[in-house]
Enzyme design. Structure first.
Site, PDB file in Angstrom:
ATOM      1  N   THR A 127       0.782  -1.380  -0.039  1.00 31.59           N
ATOM      2  CA  THR A 127       0.089  -0.177   0.046  1.00 31.59           C
ATOM      3  C   THR A 127       0.931   1.315   0.107  1.00 31.59           C
ATOM      4  O   THR A 127       2.030   1.257   0.519  1.00 31.59           O
ATOM      5  CB  THR A 127      -1.033  -0.124   1.356  1.00 31.59           C
ATOM      6  OG1 THR A 127      -1.426   1.328   1.554  1.00 31.59           O
ATOM      7  CG2 THR A 127      -0.135  -0.677   2.643  1.00 31.59           C
ATOM      8  N   GLU A 129       0.474   3.533   1.763  1.00 25.49           N
ATOM      9  CA  GLU A 129       0.362   4.268   3.245  1.00 25.49           C
ATOM     10  C   GLU A 129       1.776   3.851   3.973  1.00 25.49           C
ATOM     11  O   GLU A 129       1.940   4.448   4.998  1.00 25.49           O
ATOM     12  CB  GLU A 129      -0.727   3.435   3.927  1.00 25.49           C
ATOM     13  CG  GLU A 129      -2.144   3.856   3.619  1.00 25.49           C
ATOM     14  CD  GLU A 129      -3.297   3.419   4.257  1.00 25.49           C
ATOM     15  OE1 GLU A 129      -3.393   3.447   5.531  1.00 25.49           O
ATOM     16  OE2 GLU A 129      -4.467   3.352   3.607  1.00 25.49           O
ATOM     17  N   TYR A 152      -1.455  -0.338  11.191  1.00 22.49           N
ATOM     18  CA  TYR A 152      -1.692  -1.221  10.153  1.00 22.49           C
ATOM     19  C   TYR A 152      -0.548  -0.965   8.985  1.00 22.49           C
ATOM     20  O   TYR A 152       0.203  -1.847   8.460  1.00 22.49           O
ATOM     21  CB  TYR A 152      -2.977  -0.618   9.534  1.00 22.49           C
ATOM     22  CG  TYR A 152      -3.047  -0.806   7.768  1.00 22.49           C
ATOM     23  CD1 TYR A 152      -3.139  -2.193   7.460  1.00 22.49           C
ATOM     24  CD2 TYR A 152      -2.939   0.218   6.814  1.00 22.49           C
ATOM     25  CE1 TYR A 152      -3.235  -2.563   5.960  1.00 22.49           C
ATOM     26  CE2 TYR A 152      -3.137  -0.123   5.478  1.00 22.49           C
ATOM     27  CZ  TYR A 152      -3.347  -1.439   5.108  1.00 22.49           C
ATOM     28  OH  TYR A 152      -3.343  -2.039   3.723  1.00 22.49           O
ATOM     29  N   LYS A 156       2.410  -3.281   7.225  1.00 21.93           N
ATOM     30  CA  LYS A 156       2.585  -3.573   5.750  1.00 21.93           C
ATOM     31  C   LYS A 156       4.153  -3.283   5.513  1.00 21.93           C
ATOM     32  O   LYS A 156       4.560  -3.808   4.825  1.00 21.93           O
ATOM     33  CB  LYS A 156       1.653  -2.672   5.031  1.00 21.93           C
ATOM     34  CG  LYS A 156       0.271  -3.099   5.056  1.00 21.93           C
ATOM     35  CD  LYS A 156      -0.323  -4.421   4.602  1.00 21.93           C
ATOM     36  CE  LYS A 156      -0.126  -4.621   3.215  1.00 21.93           C
ATOM     37  NZ  LYS A 156      -0.415  -5.845   2.586  1.00 21.93           N
TER      38      LYS A 156
END
Ligand code: NAD
Ligand code: TYD
Length: 338
Positions: A127, A129, A152, A156
């Site tokens: 992602t 992010e 989160y 990742k």
């Protein structure tokens, strides 16, 4: 081509499974999914009779199970399986570490056991992010240092680091994709767009965090599936590919666009307390995948949001069934007295 997909009963995974089987009439696919709260067999119920599709309930953190599956004749693994919701990671990060970090490690180890005796590729679905948050200007490139801000995105990022290390240390042919925010059919109604649509249809308020000026780049899920396929087929081992939708919008603009499509008043929006550590802006430079692999997004935000609103209007049974039980408890914890 025969591939193993993990997390194929979730939002992006189920769209990808359908996309892959439609695009490759000779292709076959095994989908291993733990069926957490976000996994839904109904997302792929139309495929249940297909001889080219095989579902297995399993946990990517289960080493024996993953070794057994990967020892079968699969040419590639596409790892979608993850805990994917930032707000839930703030409430309790532990499942994020187990699945996103340890689960990815287990998969990489299982691949290491068969490679290089067998040719096998690994695609890690990551992602944007992981890059953290941007100020008013600029965009993430593949060279932007990782600076995750939520449990989160930290999980990742850790997974991305493991994939990188397995490529450099063991030569494992792995690639990483980092995509911006997806939307479209079958997205679990805890994420911004499906939550706004389903609340608006049911006449409930639309909760917007903080001042609503946080910016995300929105990509229609089918465009993301196409990009993953291009990377699966032609991506270079050891590389990272950013994927974006060229549709940066503040959350407030997204909520208003949805209300306009449904003919509902903007007064349904309610500003609520901000998310802790809320990333202000994401924007993604995806010129590498455009230049090197010839992929570009094809669905505009206006087109994508119309299709999505239409889908949620026509599939109310699908999301109304979800918005019961555990979901209602989550919703209460999340939004009441906020
Ligand atoms: P989702 O939450 O809708 O689906 C996740 C799926 O993984 C579910 O079917 C769940 O049952 C399964 N799963 C969870 N833990 C598992 C485990 N231990 N073993 C096997 N299966 C397990 O998520 P999504 O939005 O479809 O995201 C898929 C992937 O794409 C994730 O890796 C996510 O980080 C990444 N991603 C998502 C977005 C987005 O906007 N949704 C954007 C970029 C990247
Ligand atoms: P989300 O869909 O959770 O994706 P992510 O946090 O991974 O980007 O949220 C998208 C944006 O919408 C994010 O800035 C948080 C915001 N948001 C709200 O304002 N209200 C909501 O109820 C939700 C779920 C999200």
């Amino acid at each position: 081509m025969r591939i193993l997909v993990t997390g194929g009963c979730g939002f992006i995974g189920s769209n990808f499974v359908r996309y892959f089987l439609k695009t490759y009439p000779d292709g076959s696919l095994i989908n291993v999914d733990k069926l957490t709260y976000a996994g839904n067999l109904e997302n792929l119920s139309d495929l249940s009779g297909s001889p080219r599709y095989h579902f297995i309930r399993g946990d990517i953190a289960d080493a024996a199970r993953m070794e057994e599956l990967i020892s079968k004749d699969v040419e590639a693994i596409v790892n979608f399986a993850a805990e994917s919701h930032v707000d839930r990671s703030i409430e309790d990060p532990s499942a994020f570490m187990k699945t996103n970090v340890f689960g990815t490690f287990v998969l990489l180890e299982a691949v290491r056991k068969v490679f290089p005796k067998r040719s096998i590729r690994f695609v890690q679905i990551s992602t944007d992010e992981v890059y953290g948050s941007l100020g008013e200007t600029g965009a993430f490139t593949e060279e932007t240092p990782l600076a995750p801000n939520s449990p989160y995105s930290a999980s990742k990022s850790a997974a991305d680091m493991l994939v990188r290390a397995y490529y450099h240390t063991y030569g494992l042919p792995a690639v990483i994709t980092r995509c911006s925010n997806n939307y479209g059919p079958y997205q679990f109604p805890e994420k911004l767009i499906p939550l706004m649509i389903s609340n608006a249809i049911e006449g409930k308020e639309l909760p917007i965090y903080g001042d609503g000026m946080h910016v995300r780049d929105w990509i229609y899920v089918e465009d993301h599936c196409q990009a993953i396929d291009v990377v699966l087929q032609r991506g270079k081992a050891g590389e990272v590919y950013n994927i974006g939708g060229r549709s940066e919008r503040p959350n407030l603009v997204v909520a208003k666009a949805i209300l306009d499509r449904l003919g509902k008043p903007h007064s349904m929006i309610r500003f609520v307390a901000d998310r802790p550590g809320h990333d202000r802006r994401y924007a993604i430079d995806f010129s590498k995948i455009e230049r090197e692999l010839g992929w570009t997004p094809s669905v505009s935000f206006e087109e994508g949001i119309s299709r999505t609103v239409e889908w949620y209007l026509n599939h109310q049974e699908w999301w109304k069934k979800i918005r019961t039980g555990e979901y209602l408890n989550y919703y209460k914890r999340m939004y009441e007295n906020r």
